[in-house]
Design an enzyme around this catalytic site. Structure first.
Site, mmCIF file in Angstrom:
data_model
loop_
_atom_site.group_PDB
_atom_site.id
_atom_site.type_symbol
_atom_site.label_atom_id
_atom_site.label_comp_id
_atom_site.label_asym_id
_atom_site.label_seq_id
_atom_site.Cartn_x
_atom_site.Cartn_y
_atom_site.Cartn_z
ATOM 1 N N HIS A 50 35.102 43.390 48.406
ATOM 2 C CA HIS A 50 34.169 42.315 48.065
ATOM 3 C C HIS A 50 34.807 40.963 48.285
ATOM 4 O O HIS A 50 36.024 40.832 48.411
ATOM 5 C CB HIS A 50 33.675 42.449 46.618
ATOM 6 C CG HIS A 50 34.649 41.993 45.591
ATOM 7 N ND1 HIS A 50 34.287 41.192 44.534
ATOM 8 C CD2 HIS A 50 35.976 42.197 45.449
ATOM 9 C CE1 HIS A 50 35.341 40.936 43.774
ATOM 10 N NE2 HIS A 50 36.376 41.541 44.304
ATOM 11 N N CYS A 123 38.830 36.311 43.904
ATOM 12 C CA CYS A 123 39.354 37.482 43.195
ATOM 13 C C CYS A 123 40.752 37.801 43.738
ATOM 14 O O CYS A 123 41.024 37.629 44.928
ATOM 15 C CB CYS A 123 38.430 38.686 43.409
ATOM 16 S SG CYS A 123 38.986 40.200 42.602
ATOM 17 N N GLN A 141 31.272 46.052 36.564
ATOM 18 C CA GLN A 141 30.096 45.477 35.916
ATOM 19 C C GLN A 141 28.841 46.135 36.494
ATOM 20 O O GLN A 141 28.796 46.465 37.679
ATOM 21 C CB GLN A 141 30.066 43.970 36.124
ATOM 22 C CG GLN A 141 31.203 43.250 35.416
ATOM 23 C CD GLN A 141 31.180 41.757 35.680
ATOM 24 O OE1 GLN A 141 30.121 41.136 35.725
ATOM 25 N NE2 GLN A 141 32.354 41.172 35.851
ATOM 26 N N SER A 164 31.175 37.621 36.716
ATOM 27 C CA SER A 164 32.341 37.033 37.378
ATOM 28 C C SER A 164 31.967 35.940 38.370
ATOM 29 O O SER A 164 32.790 35.097 38.701
ATOM 30 C CB SER A 164 33.129 38.119 38.116
ATOM 31 O OG SER A 164 33.617 39.068 37.202
ATOM 32 N N HIS A 167 29.054 37.772 44.537
ATOM 33 C CA HIS A 167 29.820 38.610 45.447
ATOM 34 C C HIS A 167 28.988 38.914 46.690
ATOM 35 O O HIS A 167 27.772 38.934 46.635
ATOM 36 C CB HIS A 167 30.095 40.003 44.833
ATOM 37 C CG HIS A 167 30.585 40.001 43.441
ATOM 38 N ND1 HIS A 167 31.884 40.291 43.103
ATOM 39 C CD2 HIS A 167 29.935 39.809 42.255
ATOM 40 C CE1 HIS A 167 32.023 40.256 41.793
ATOM 41 N NE2 HIS A 167 30.852 39.958 41.257
#
Length: 173
Positions: A50, A123, A141, A164, A167
């Site tokens: 991702h 990330c 998640q 977060s 993505h």
């Protein structure tokens, strides 16, 4: 043994090794063989890469690069949309993004994704070209997991919102 046969996940069967004379488990779809009975949980393992764009409302608005995040949620969504377009290109004429992506060679898509993940992702998986490794249900998640499960192997998602940030996800297994 009959009890083990009925408890096997889909596509698994028990076979007997000719060399050892022992039973083993064989997956008719993947060709995988194992000595220990497979669990249903193993069947839902998936792998994905991702690219994450965090924003000021992310649960941890700090990049692995140690840079505070100052972009808005809208800017984060636009960033991953732009990165996706850099990977697959822009459709021409009546062509859809799905058609464009489908005809792109898998190696080229993976190489572009990996390069941009390493350069652009907020990330720490950027150090591994965005690769998250194998994971099962309940490890990510919910929105992320659902997006991965909705993808075919080799397919890239559109923007996916999670706690977060935003993505784009490439399902690899």
């Amino acid at each position: 043994m009959e009890q083990q046969r009925s408890a096997l996940p889909p596509n698994w069967e028990v076979r007997t090794s000719k060399s050892r004379g022992m039973d083993y488990y064989f997956n008719r779809v993947t060709g995988e063989s194992v000595w220990e009975p497979p669990s249903a949980e193993k069947e839902v393992e998936m792998r994905a890469s991702h690219i994450l764009a965090k924003h000021i409302q992310s649960r941890n608005p700090m990049s692995w690069k140690k840079v505070p995040i100052e972009r808005t949620p809208e800017e984060a969504e636009a960033k991953v949309s732009d990165i996706r377009q850099q990977i697959i290109g822009k459709p021409v004429g009546d062509e859809t993004e799905e058609e464009l992506e489908a005809r792109m060679p898998a190696k080229e898509k993976l190489a572009r994704f990996a390069k941009l993940a390493a350069e652009e992702s907020d990330c720490s998986s950027a150090r591994h070209n965005g690769d998250l490794g194998f994971f099962g249900r309940g490890k990510m998640q919910k929105a992320f997991e659902q997006a991965v499960l909705s993808l075919k192997v080799g397919q890239i998602s559109g923007p996916v919102k999670s706690d977060s940030g935003y993505h784009i996800i490439l399902r690899t297994k």
